[in-house]
Design a protein around this motif. Structure first.
Motif, PDB file in Angstrom:
ATOM      1  N   ASN A  23       0.838  -1.206   0.000  1.00 29.28           N
ATOM      2  CA  ASN A  23       0.000   0.000   0.000  1.00 29.28           C
ATOM      3  C   ASN A  23       0.873   1.256   0.000  1.00 29.28           C
ATOM      4  O   ASN A  23       0.896   2.038   0.947  1.00 29.28           O
ATOM      5  N   VAL A  24       1.633   1.382  -1.090  1.00 26.94           N
ATOM      6  CA  VAL A  24       2.527   2.524  -1.279  1.00 26.94           C
ATOM      7  C   VAL A  24       2.114   3.218  -2.563  1.00 26.94           C
ATOM      8  O   VAL A  24       1.928   2.573  -3.600  1.00 26.94           O
ATOM      9  N   LYS A  25       1.938   4.536  -2.503  1.00 26.62           N
ATOM     10  CA  LYS A  25       1.410   5.280  -3.652  1.00 26.62           C
ATOM     11  C   LYS A  25       2.211   5.056  -4.928  1.00 26.62           C
ATOM     12  O   LYS A  25       1.659   4.813  -5.994  1.00 26.62           O
ATOM     13  N   SER A  26       3.546   5.144  -4.822  1.00 26.24           N
ATOM     14  CA  SER A  26       4.363   5.015  -6.032  1.00 26.24           C
ATOM     15  C   SER A  26       4.190   3.655  -6.675  1.00 26.24           C
ATOM     16  O   SER A  26       4.212   3.520  -7.899  1.00 26.24           O
ATOM     17  N   ALA A  27       3.993   2.612  -5.843  1.00 24.21           N
ATOM     18  CA  ALA A  27       3.808   1.271  -6.385  1.00 24.21           C
ATOM     19  C   ALA A  27       2.479   1.169  -7.131  1.00 24.21           C
ATOM     20  O   ALA A  27       2.392   0.523  -8.183  1.00 24.21           O
ATOM     21  N   SER A  28       1.458   1.803  -6.597  1.00 24.05           N
ATOM     22  CA  SER A  28       0.145   1.709  -7.239  1.00 24.05           C
ATOM     23  C   SER A  28       0.124   2.381  -8.599  1.00 24.05           C
ATOM     24  O   SER A  28      -0.690   2.055  -9.449  1.00 24.05           O
ATOM     25  N   TYR A  29       1.028   3.338  -8.834  1.00 19.92           N
ATOM     26  CA  TYR A  29       1.106   3.994 -10.133  1.00 19.92           C
ATOM     27  C   TYR A  29       1.777   3.119 -11.189  1.00 19.92           C
ATOM     28  O   TYR A  29       1.734   3.429 -12.372  1.00 19.92           O
ATOM     29  N   GLN A  30       2.430   2.025 -10.750  1.00 21.67           N
ATOM     30  CA  GLN A  30       3.199   1.206 -11.681  1.00 21.67           C
ATOM     31  C   GLN A  30       2.530  -0.125 -11.991  1.00 21.67           C
ATOM     32  O   GLN A  30       3.187  -1.077 -12.388  1.00 21.67           O
ATOM     33  N   THR A  31       1.244  -0.216 -11.792  1.00 29.76           N
ATOM     34  CA  THR A  31       0.550  -1.457 -12.091  1.00 29.76           C
ATOM     35  C   THR A  31       0.744  -1.824 -13.554  1.00 29.76           C
ATOM     36  O   THR A  31       0.877  -0.964 -14.420  1.00 29.76           O
ATOM     37  N   SER A  32       0.732  -3.112 -13.822  1.00 25.81           N
ATOM     38  CA  SER A  32       1.063  -3.624 -15.151  1.00 25.81           C
ATOM     39  C   SER A  32       0.106  -3.115 -16.219  1.00 25.81           C
ATOM     40  O   SER A  32      -1.116  -3.170 -16.065  1.00 25.81           O
ATOM     41  N   THR A  33       0.677  -2.602 -17.293  1.00 25.52           N
ATOM     42  CA  THR A  33      -0.148  -2.145 -18.424  1.00 25.52           C
ATOM     43  C   THR A  33      -0.432  -3.286 -19.397  1.00 25.52           C
ATOM     44  O   THR A  33      -1.373  -3.229 -20.170  1.00 25.52           O
ATOM     45  N   GLU A  34       0.434  -4.306 -19.359  1.00 20.67           N
ATOM     46  CA  GLU A  34       0.229  -5.482 -20.213  1.00 20.67           C
ATOM     47  C   GLU A  34       0.084  -6.701 -19.313  1.00 20.67           C
ATOM     48  O   GLU A  34       1.054  -7.299 -18.892  1.00 20.67           O
ATOM     49  N   PRO A  35      -1.151  -7.042 -18.941  1.00 27.40           N
ATOM     50  CA  PRO A  35      -1.361  -8.097 -17.948  1.00 27.40           C
ATOM     51  C   PRO A  35      -0.962  -9.473 -18.465  1.00 27.40           C
ATOM     52  O   PRO A  35      -0.940  -9.728 -19.670  1.00 27.40           O
ATOM     53  N   TYR A  36      -0.659 -10.344 -17.531  1.00 31.02           N
ATOM     54  CA  TYR A  36      -0.421 -11.751 -17.830  1.00 31.02           C
ATOM     55  C   TYR A  36      -1.738 -12.452 -18.135  1.00 31.02           C
ATOM     56  O   TYR A  36      -2.808 -12.050 -17.631  1.00 31.02           O
ATOM     57  N   HIS A  37      -1.645 -13.503 -18.927  1.00 32.57           N
ATOM     58  CA  HIS A  37      -2.793 -14.406 -19.017  1.00 32.57           C
ATOM     59  C   HIS A  37      -2.873 -15.153 -17.686  1.00 32.57           C
ATOM     60  O   HIS A  37      -1.889 -15.720 -17.218  1.00 32.57           O
ATOM     61  N   THR A  38      -4.025 -15.130 -17.066  1.00 31.67           N
ATOM     62  CA  THR A  38      -4.200 -15.752 -15.757  1.00 31.67           C
ATOM     63  C   THR A  38      -5.099 -16.976 -15.875  1.00 31.67           C
ATOM     64  O   THR A  38      -6.200 -16.899 -16.433  1.00 31.67           O
ATOM     65  N   ILE A  39      -4.607 -18.088 -15.365  1.00 33.26           N
ATOM     66  CA  ILE A  39      -5.367 -19.333 -15.399  1.00 33.26           C
ATOM     67  C   ILE A  39      -6.189 -19.443 -14.123  1.00 33.26           C
ATOM     68  O   ILE A  39      -5.641 -19.473 -13.017  1.00 33.26           O
ATOM     69  N   GLU A  40      -7.490 -19.450 -14.270  1.00 25.99           N
ATOM     70  CA  GLU A  40      -8.388 -19.529 -13.122  1.00 25.99           C
ATOM     71  C   GLU A  40      -8.489 -20.984 -12.662  1.00 25.99           C
ATOM     72  O   GLU A  40      -8.931 -21.856 -13.408  1.00 25.99           O
ATOM     73  N   SER A  41      -8.072 -21.227 -11.419  1.00 25.31           N
ATOM     74  CA  SER A  41      -8.048 -22.602 -10.929  1.00 25.31           C
ATOM     75  C   SER A  41      -9.257 -22.955 -10.069  1.00 25.31           C
ATOM     76  O   SER A  41      -9.624 -24.129  -9.952  1.00 25.31           O
ATOM     77  N   GLY A  42      -9.871 -21.936  -9.453  1.00 24.03           N
ATOM     78  CA  GLY A  42     -10.989 -22.208  -8.555  1.00 24.03           C
ATOM     79  C   GLY A  42     -10.596 -22.897  -7.264  1.00 24.03           C
ATOM     80  O   GLY A  42     -11.453 -23.416  -6.532  1.00 24.03           O
ATOM     81  N   ILE A  43      -9.298 -22.908  -6.959  1.00 29.82           N
ATOM     82  CA  ILE A  43      -8.803 -23.612  -5.770  1.00 29.82           C
ATOM     83  C   ILE A  43      -8.896 -22.715  -4.540  1.00 29.82           C
ATOM     84  O   ILE A  43      -8.607 -21.521  -4.607  1.00 29.82           O
ATOM     85  N   HIS A  44      -9.309 -23.293  -3.420  1.00 32.26           N
ATOM     86  CA  HIS A  44      -9.282 -22.603  -2.135  1.00 32.26           C
ATOM     87  C   HIS A  44      -7.971 -22.957  -1.430  1.00 32.26           C
ATOM     88  O   HIS A  44      -7.730 -24.122  -1.111  1.00 32.26           O
ATOM     89  N   LEU A  45      -7.123 -21.974  -1.201  1.00 39.08           N
ATOM     90  CA  LEU A  45      -5.887 -22.225  -0.467  1.00 39.08           C
ATOM     91  C   LEU A  45      -6.064 -21.963   1.028  1.00 39.08           C
ATOM     92  O   LEU A  45      -5.584 -22.726   1.863  1.00 39.08           O
ATOM     93  N   SER A  46      -6.709 -20.877   1.368  1.00 42.22           N
ATOM     94  CA  SER A  46      -6.913 -20.571   2.788  1.00 42.22           C
ATOM     95  C   SER A  46      -8.221 -21.198   3.266  1.00 42.22           C
ATOM     96  O   SER A  46      -9.128 -21.454   2.478  1.00 42.22           O
ATOM     97  N   LEU A  47      -8.294 -21.448   4.568  1.00 41.40           N
ATOM     98  CA  LEU A  47      -9.478 -22.060   5.145  1.00 41.40           C
ATOM     99  C   LEU A  47     -10.506 -21.035   5.602  1.00 41.40           C
ATOM    100  O   LEU A  47     -11.601 -21.391   6.006  1.00 41.40           O
ATOM    101  N   GLY A  48     -10.128 -19.745   5.568  1.00 42.10           N
ATOM    102  CA  GLY A  48     -11.061 -18.691   5.953  1.00 42.10           C
ATOM    103  C   GLY A  48     -11.570 -18.864   7.375  1.00 42.10           C
ATOM    104  O   GLY A  48     -10.811 -19.107   8.304  1.00 42.10           O
ATOM    105  N   SER A  49     -12.874 -18.800   7.564  1.00 41.31           N
ATOM    106  CA  SER A  49     -13.446 -18.897   8.902  1.00 41.31           C
ATOM    107  C   SER A  49     -13.312 -20.292   9.503  1.00 41.31           C
ATOM    108  O   SER A  49     -13.466 -20.474  10.706  1.00 41.31           O
ATOM    109  N   ASP A  50     -12.995 -21.297   8.643  1.00 42.39           N
ATOM    110  CA  ASP A  50     -12.832 -22.664   9.149  1.00 42.39           C
ATOM    111  C   ASP A  50     -11.430 -22.915   9.703  1.00 42.39           C
ATOM    112  O   ASP A  50     -11.142 -23.996  10.206  1.00 42.39           O
TER     113      ASP A  50
END
Length: 711
Positions: free
Chosen positions: A283-310
């Motif tokens: 959460n640094v201002k300068s970093a937020s200005y440098q977000t990727s202009t050419e995004p990666y292809h992202t493969i959606e896995s639908g996997i739950h890694l964290s257990l959340g409330s469980d």
């Protein structure tokens, strides 16, 4: 939602082409990661084949067998339940790639080829693989039939992509990519990836771990995120020792670090991380200005890694720890010792044979074997079943459980003092006492009759008998008489290595250990095919200066006072007769000190200097206190070094495979690729050096005149 995730990475002692053994170690690491509650397991680079397959990577069988082994891992239900990052080579569109396969519950999510290949020093990846030259680009890869039968998939994404779970994004970079100026993790972080994995095949060099760890820490110190570094560990069949140190880092702080040197085949480290800490860190201002202009292809896995409330409310994120480093002396004690153990247990020979001269080099080699025995004993006492089984197999005693290091050395370590009339009582005594302390099976012999027989054979054949220089002989005769002693020791070493176990009613032969240090190899101060010619050499990549420091450290750390006697003794080959007025000295024979040799070696190899640039650098160093050398004196030293380096370069083509520990090793075998027939005068370079010497003289005279006139 609580975003606590438990992740694991590992050190694996893989062996080139040991497909089934490598598979078993991979599966063991997965089981251990699951036992720790991990949702992600990362393994080393090319872990299915072993990293050091070299030209076996040119063979189609290597790729076919890799798929067969991978299908066995993929179909094993015990490996399901967490994301797996596994390394292996793959052929895509007839091109060979070094790849990572990301899978979950028996299905492949992504095949990620390596973008930037290691191609210098000990590494020749460009000889075997092609880099994926298309960052953020992907294609479809048709899976082989054995994978289709297991996973039901016909094709999968192949390229530089990210993987998305329900909580976060994962990105992968491989070994060398971390060391490049534009590392992929930077672009991945700017596109939202919070977890980075790195599978590596990184080897040990003295004093170099801090460089690697610095880069790993920096990867998330600037970008934020969780970095999982996995590495090979051990000798997978060549000159390198991969030194582990698997690590988990978050936001530039170490959370977990594996050991650097160990006899463990499998070591898994785990940490629990809070991904919200990554969000807060970014959460640094300068970093937020440098977000990727050419995004990666992202493969959606639908996997739950964290257990959340469980999630178990007692689970706590892992706290940062300090990075652990060994002293260089400890690195010498541990790295080559682990390397020797892998060579011994995998060659399945009866042990080691070492010509023990009474000098510091063979002393250092013997002390490293002693260090190996200490590590083996420690592993046995801790109940390491693999090490216990290896020890019992080596000594052919199913119930053998050693109680001391001497118990181990007495069965697998053989030493011999091969004396002549030129040997001193002191060296013979030191060798015998050291063997007793270590516990080796020692043979003390004289070989004068053998030397005399060879010289007599020459005299009978030619009518001329050579004599030593101090008795009036020529330099040619003197050198030949020294060389015949050294070469006969090599012949005896292999005879004894083959037959000593037989004399004790034991099966098998011995691996002959060499003990020529890196500086003597650089200068060529050894006889070709002498007792430095051996099967393997644990000190061939270590400088004399470092060996002395190691022996000094081991004197107290290993409680071996005898080692101090080796430190105070004058280094000598003892190949010439000892008289009241003459004792052979290594440094006098070489015409340069070991400290000078180390400096020459680093300038030549690491700084890539020829004679001219080396002279300039050393003139600026050595013309000042405390040396205060003239330009001509520096030039003489530099050109003498290059002369001897060149005329002896041919010796490096036959050098014993050595443990690689210094960046300036002259090893001709793949590391230091230079011709072995060179004009040793370096005529043009020499001319340029001495032209500069004259300019320096003129300039110094001008300065002197100005100074006198001012006074």
């Amino acid at each position: 939602m609580v975003r606590y995730i438990t992740v694991s990475t590992c050190n694996l002692n893989q062996w080139a082409l040991d497909f089934e053994g490598n598979r078993d170690r991979i599966i063991q690491s997965i089981h251990e990661a699951k036992a720790h509650g991990s949702q992600l397991r990362v393994g080393p680079e090319l872990e299915i084949t072993g990293y050091g397959c070299l030209d076996h990577f040119l063979e189609n069988d290597t790729y076919q067998h890799s798929w067969e082994i991978y299908s066995q891992i993929l179909s094993d239900q015990s490996t399901h339940g967490l994301i797996l990052d596994i390394g292996m080579p793959i052929i895509h569109k007839s091109v060979k790639y070094n790849c990572r396969l990301i899978s979950y519950n028996g299905k492949i999510l992504l095949i990620r080829p390596k973008l930037y290949l290691a191609n210098d020093g000990n590494y020749r990846e460009m000889r075997h693989f092609t880099p994926w030259k298309k960052p953020k680009y992907y294609e479809d890869f048709t899976l082989p039939s054995e994978i289709h039968k297991v996973s039901g998939q016909k094709s999968v994404r192949f390229g530089d992509c990210l993987i998305s779970t329900n909580e976060t994004k994962l990105g992968a970079e491989t070994c060398e990519e971390l060391f490049t100026p534009n590392s992929p993790h930077i672009a991945m972080a700017l596109d939202g990836a919070e977890i980075f994995t790195n599978s590596s095949g990184s080897h040990h060099e003295l004093r170099k771990l801090d460089t690697r760890m610095g880069l790993i820490m920096e990867a998330t110190k600037k970008c934020g995120g969780v970095y999982l570094y996995a590495n090979q560990r051990g000798c997978d069949g060549d000159r390198l020792y991969y030194d582990g140190c698997a690590s988990i880092i978050m936001n530039g702080e170490m959370l977990a670090q594996g050991s650097q040197f160990s006899l463990k085949d499998v070591e898994v480290i785990t940490a629990t991380v809070d991904l919200d800490d990554v969000t807060a860190y970014r959460n640094v201002k300068s970093a937020s200005y440098q977000t990727s202009t050419e995004p990666y292809h992202t493969i959606e896995s639908g996997i739950h890694l964290s257990l959340g409330s469980d999630m178990d409310p007692l689970v706590v994120p892992t706290k940062p720890i300090d990075v652990r480093y060994h002293l260089p002396e400890e690195e010498i004690a541990l790295g080559p010792a682990c390397w020797l153990w892998d060579y011994l247990r995998r060659s399945k020979t009866a042990g080691f044979f070492l010509p023990l001269s009474g000098g510091i080099d063979s002393c250092a080699t013997a002390t490293i074997v002693h260090s190996m025995c200490r590590l083996v004993l420690e592993a046995v006492q801790s109940g390491d079943k693999v090490v216990i089984a290896d020890v019992q197999a080596l000594v052919h005693e199913p119930g053998f459980i050693p109680k001391t290091t001497q118990d181990i050395a007495g069965k697998i370590f053989y030493t011999s003092f091969m004396g002549t009339e030129n040997s001193s009582k002191e060296t013979r005594s030191r060798a015998k006492e050291l063997s007793e302390v270590i516990g080796s099976y020692h043979v003390d012999l004289n070989m004068d009759n053998l030397v005399s027989a060879v010289v007599t054979l020459f005299e009978v054949s030619t009518g001329k008998r050579p004599i030593f220089k101090i008795f009036g002989g020529s330099q040619t005769e003197n050198l030949a008489l020294q060389n015949i002693q050294a070469r006969l020791r090599m012949v005896l070493a292999y005879l004894f290595a083959q037959l000593l176990p037989w004399t004790r009613s034991k099966a098998g032969g011995l691996l002959v250990l060499g003990s020529a240090n890196v500086d003597e190899c650089l200068r060529g101060y050894l006889t070709k095919y002498d007792c430095s010619s051996a099967d393997i050499n644990p000190i061939g990549g270590i400088s004399k200066t470092d060996l002395k420091k190691f022996i000094h450290w081991a004197t107290s750390s290993f409680d071996m006072p005898i080692l101090d006697d080796f430190l105070t003794a004058t280094p000598t080959a003892e190949l010439e007769p000892i008289t009241k007025d003459y004792v052979q000295s290594d440094e006098i024979d070489m015409g340069m000190t070991y400290d000078e040799l180390s400096r020459f070696g680093k300038l030549r190899k690491v700084d890539k200097c020829g004679p001219y640039s080396m002279f300039i650098k050393l003139y600026h160093e050595w013309s000042r206190p405390p040396l205060n050398l003239t330009a001509e004196e520096v030039a003489t030293k530099v050109m003498k070094f290059w002369w001897y380096y060149a005329v002896n370069r041919h010796k490096m083509t036959t050098m014993t495979p050595s443990y690689h520990a210094e960046q300036y090793s002259p090893d001709d075998n793949r590391f230091d690729l230079r011709p072995f027939l060179i004009n040793p005068s370096f005529q043009y370079g020499r001319k340029k050096v001495y032209e500069l010497v004259e300019k320096i003289k003129v300039r110094e005279e001008e300065i002197k005149k100005v100074t006198l006139s001012v006074d």
